[in-house]
Design a protein around this motif. Structure first.
Motif, PDB file in Angstrom:
ATOM      1  N   VAL A  34       0.834  -1.201   0.000  1.00 49.30           N
ATOM      2  CA  VAL A  34       0.000   0.000   0.000  1.00 49.30           C
ATOM      3  C   VAL A  34       0.864   1.244   0.000  1.00 49.30           C
ATOM      4  N   LEU A  35       2.174   1.085   0.191  1.00 48.75           N
ATOM      5  CA  LEU A  35       3.077   2.220   0.160  1.00 48.75           C
ATOM      6  C   LEU A  35       3.399   2.574  -1.281  1.00 48.75           C
ATOM      7  N   HIS A  36       3.451   3.849  -1.560  1.00 48.39           N
ATOM      8  CA  HIS A  36       3.721   4.299  -2.917  1.00 48.39           C
ATOM      9  C   HIS A  36       4.949   5.198  -2.919  1.00 48.39           C
ATOM     10  N   GLY A  37       5.525   5.359  -4.117  1.00 45.42           N
ATOM     11  CA  GLY A  37       6.667   6.239  -4.254  1.00 45.42           C
ATOM     12  C   GLY A  37       7.979   5.510  -4.123  1.00 45.42           C
ATOM     13  N   ARG A  38       9.074   6.301  -4.115  1.00 42.36           N
ATOM     14  CA  ARG A  38      10.400   5.720  -4.049  1.00 42.36           C
ATOM     15  C   ARG A  38      11.201   6.364  -2.926  1.00 42.36           C
ATOM     16  N   CYS A  39      10.537   6.762  -1.856  1.00 45.19           N
ATOM     17  CA  CYS A  39      11.254   7.365  -0.745  1.00 45.19           C
ATOM     18  C   CYS A  39      12.121   6.305  -0.077  1.00 45.19           C
ATOM     19  N   GLY A  40      13.063   6.766   0.735  1.00 46.70           N
ATOM     20  CA  GLY A  40      14.008   5.850   1.350  1.00 46.70           C
ATOM     21  C   GLY A  40      13.346   4.774   2.183  1.00 46.70           C
ATOM     22  N   ALA A  41      12.303   5.129   2.960  1.00 47.92           N
ATOM     23  CA  ALA A  41      11.653   4.153   3.845  1.00 47.92           C
ATOM     24  C   ALA A  41      10.981   3.039   3.044  1.00 47.92           C
ATOM     25  N   VAL A  42      10.357   3.392   1.922  1.00 44.90           N
ATOM     26  CA  VAL A  42       9.673   2.393   1.106  1.00 44.90           C
ATOM     27  C   VAL A  42      10.672   1.420   0.505  1.00 44.90           C
ATOM     28  N   LEU A  43      11.732   1.937  -0.107  1.00 44.53           N
ATOM     29  CA  LEU A  43      12.726   1.069  -0.722  1.00 44.53           C
ATOM     30  C   LEU A  43      13.494   0.267   0.321  1.00 44.53           C
ATOM     31  N   GLU A  44      13.725   0.843   1.494  1.00 45.04           N
ATOM     32  CA  GLU A  44      14.433   0.121   2.556  1.00 45.04           C
ATOM     33  C   GLU A  44      13.625  -1.083   3.006  1.00 45.04           C
ATOM     34  N   GLU A  45      12.323  -0.911   3.202  1.00 41.13           N
ATOM     35  CA  GLU A  45      11.472  -2.020   3.616  1.00 41.13           C
ATOM     36  C   GLU A  45      11.414  -3.094   2.530  1.00 41.13           C
ATOM     37  N   SER A  46      11.360  -2.644   1.273  1.00 41.04           N
ATOM     38  CA  SER A  46      11.363  -3.606   0.166  1.00 41.04           C
ATOM     39  C   SER A  46      12.669  -4.390   0.143  1.00 41.04           C
ATOM     40  N   ALA A  47      13.788  -3.721   0.441  1.00 38.80           N
ATOM     41  CA  ALA A  47      15.090  -4.391   0.445  1.00 38.80           C
ATOM     42  C   ALA A  47      15.137  -5.479   1.512  1.00 38.80           C
ATOM     43  N   VAL A  48      14.618  -5.168   2.702  1.00 35.50           N
ATOM     44  CA  VAL A  48      14.607  -6.152   3.790  1.00 35.50           C
ATOM     45  C   VAL A  48      13.774  -7.372   3.396  1.00 35.50           C
ATOM     46  N   GLU A  49      12.597  -7.128   2.839  1.00 39.63           N
ATOM     47  CA  GLU A  49      11.720  -8.229   2.451  1.00 39.63           C
ATOM     48  C   GLU A  49      12.339  -9.062   1.326  1.00 39.63           C
ATOM     49  N   LEU A  50      12.977  -8.397   0.375  1.00 36.52           N
ATOM     50  CA  LEU A  50      13.598  -9.107  -0.736  1.00 36.52           C
ATOM     51  C   LEU A  50      14.750  -9.987  -0.251  1.00 36.52           C
ATOM     52  N   ILE A  51      15.599  -9.443   0.623  1.00 33.78           N
ATOM     53  CA  ILE A  51      16.721 -10.225   1.152  1.00 33.78           C
ATOM     54  C   ILE A  51      16.210 -11.415   1.953  1.00 33.78           C
ATOM     55  N   ALA A  52      15.163 -11.197   2.758  1.00 33.18           N
ATOM     56  CA  ALA A  52      14.601 -12.303   3.553  1.00 33.18           C
ATOM     57  C   ALA A  52      14.080 -13.413   2.647  1.00 33.18           C
ATOM     58  N   ASP A  53      13.381 -13.045   1.569  1.00 28.53           N
ATOM     59  CA  ASP A  53      12.871 -14.057   0.643  1.00 28.53           C
ATOM     60  C   ASP A  53      14.005 -14.797  -0.051  1.00 28.53           C
ATOM     61  N   LEU A  54      15.083 -14.074  -0.396  1.00 30.74           N
ATOM     62  CA  LEU A  54      16.227 -14.729  -1.035  1.00 30.74           C
ATOM     63  C   LEU A  54      16.889 -15.726  -0.087  1.00 30.74           C
ATOM     64  N   LEU A  55      16.923 -15.385   1.205  1.00 32.95           N
ATOM     65  CA  LEU A  55      17.491 -16.306   2.182  1.00 32.95           C
ATOM     66  C   LEU A  55      16.618 -17.549   2.325  1.00 32.95           C
ATOM     67  N   HIS A  56      15.294 -17.368   2.284  1.00 33.72           N
ATOM     68  CA  HIS A  56      14.396 -18.539   2.287  1.00 33.72           C
ATOM     69  C   HIS A  56      14.652 -19.407   1.052  1.00 33.72           C
ATOM     70  N   TRP A  57      14.863 -18.766  -0.076  1.00 31.94           N
ATOM     71  CA  TRP A  57      15.109 -19.500  -1.318  1.00 31.94           C
ATOM     72  C   TRP A  57      16.407 -20.299  -1.234  1.00 31.94           C
ATOM     73  N   THR A  58      17.460 -19.688  -0.701  1.00 29.73           N
ATOM     74  CA  THR A  58      18.745 -20.388  -0.593  1.00 29.73           C
ATOM     75  C   THR A  58      18.629 -21.587   0.344  1.00 29.73           C
ATOM     76  N   SER A  59      17.892 -21.402   1.449  1.00 33.94           N
ATOM     77  CA  SER A  59      17.717 -22.502   2.394  1.00 33.94           C
ATOM     78  C   SER A  59      16.935 -23.652   1.759  1.00 33.94           C
ATOM     79  N   ALA A  60      15.882 -23.304   0.990  1.00 31.55           N
ATOM     80  CA  ALA A  60      15.082 -24.334   0.333  1.00 31.55           C
ATOM     81  C   ALA A  60      15.887 -25.087  -0.712  1.00 31.55           C
ATOM     82  N   ARG A  61      16.915 -24.445  -1.250  1.00 31.26           N
ATOM     83  CA  ARG A  61      17.773 -25.085  -2.255  1.00 31.26           C
ATOM     84  C   ARG A  61      18.904 -25.874  -1.614  1.00 31.26           C
ATOM     85  N   GLY A  62      18.941 -25.930  -0.286  1.00 28.28           N
ATOM     86  CA  GLY A  62      19.976 -26.672   0.408  1.00 28.28           C
ATOM     87  C   GLY A  62      21.266 -25.900   0.581  1.00 28.28           C
ATOM     88  N   LEU A  63      21.213 -24.574   0.370  1.00 28.28           N
ATOM     89  CA  LEU A  63      22.398 -23.737   0.533  1.00 28.28           C
ATOM     90  C   LEU A  63      22.404 -23.113   1.930  1.00 28.28           C
TER      91      LEU A  63
END
Length: 208
Positions: A159-188
């Motif tokens: 629901v957040l719009h725009g490209r302010c620092g807080a929005v992109l920072e939260e997206s970065a945290v969520e993206l990194i967390a999902d990538l870590l889930h992906w690596t774990s699921a791949r046995g890494l």
């Protein structure tokens, strides 16, 4: 001084303003904030100087209080700075031995920019220059990161719009967390992936 941030591949920011001395400081600050959003703060000093000269020239030669527009355009290894005003009279580069007040802005552009020029527009004219940003690899990584974060945020239905620092920072945290889930699921090992990414980052930062 509202900015219009246009989300395209070249990263374009439009800043309309009135040509008043008090606005020049606000315009410089807005330009620095935008460079920070793009992650190209290294061009901050040069950009502030160019913006000051171009805005001051509008005040002197077009008229105090006249409408003008600053456009910043990030093109990977270069930052394009354009100043649009309502006058169709193109400035000329005077000889170097003239008065300091005479043509100083254009001499500065010619000295600092990798390219510059003037153009007649539908509403008046534009004076533009392009500033070198430095490492192509760093700028390309920043561009890819912003693309990924914006795309990730939109897919997540935030629901957040725009490209302010807080929005992109939260997206970065969520993206990194999902990538870590992906690596774990791949046995890494997620910690190993993070360590390797940190090593890549530090090596490129030291080389920049």
């Amino acid at each position: 001084m509202p900015g219009i941030d246009i989300e395209d591949r070249q990263r374009r920011c439009v800043l309309p303003f009135e040509a008043l001395p008090a606005e020049v400081r606000l315009l410089r600050r807005a330009a620095v904030v935008q460079l920070g959003r793009w992650g190209v703060q290294t061009a901050g000093d040069a950009t502030q100087l160019v913006v000051t000269e171009l805005a001051t020239n509008v005040i002197k030669h077009v008229g105090e209080g006249s409408p003008a527009t600053l456009i910043l355009e990030w093109k990977r290894e270069r930052l394009r700075v354009e100043m649009h005003d309502k006058s169709s009279s193109l400035p000329t580069l005077r000889t170097a031995d003239c008065e300091a007040e005479c043509g100083r802005g254009l001499h500065l552009l010619a000295a600092m920019a990798v390219d510059w020029g003037t153009a007649i527009t539908a509403l008046g004219k534009a004076v533009w220059c392009e500033i070198e940003l430095g490492s192509d690899a760093v700028c390309l990584r920043m561009e890819r990161a912003i693309d990924a974060l914006e795309s990730y945020r939109k897919r997540g239905g935030s629901v957040l719009h725009g490209r302010c620092g807080a929005v992109l920072e939260e997206s970065a945290v969520e993206l990194i967390a999902d990538l870590l889930h992906w690596t774990s699921a791949r046995g890494l090992d997620p910690d190993d992936i993070l360590d390797r990414a940190q090593m890549h980052y530090e090596a490129e930062a030291d080389a920049a």
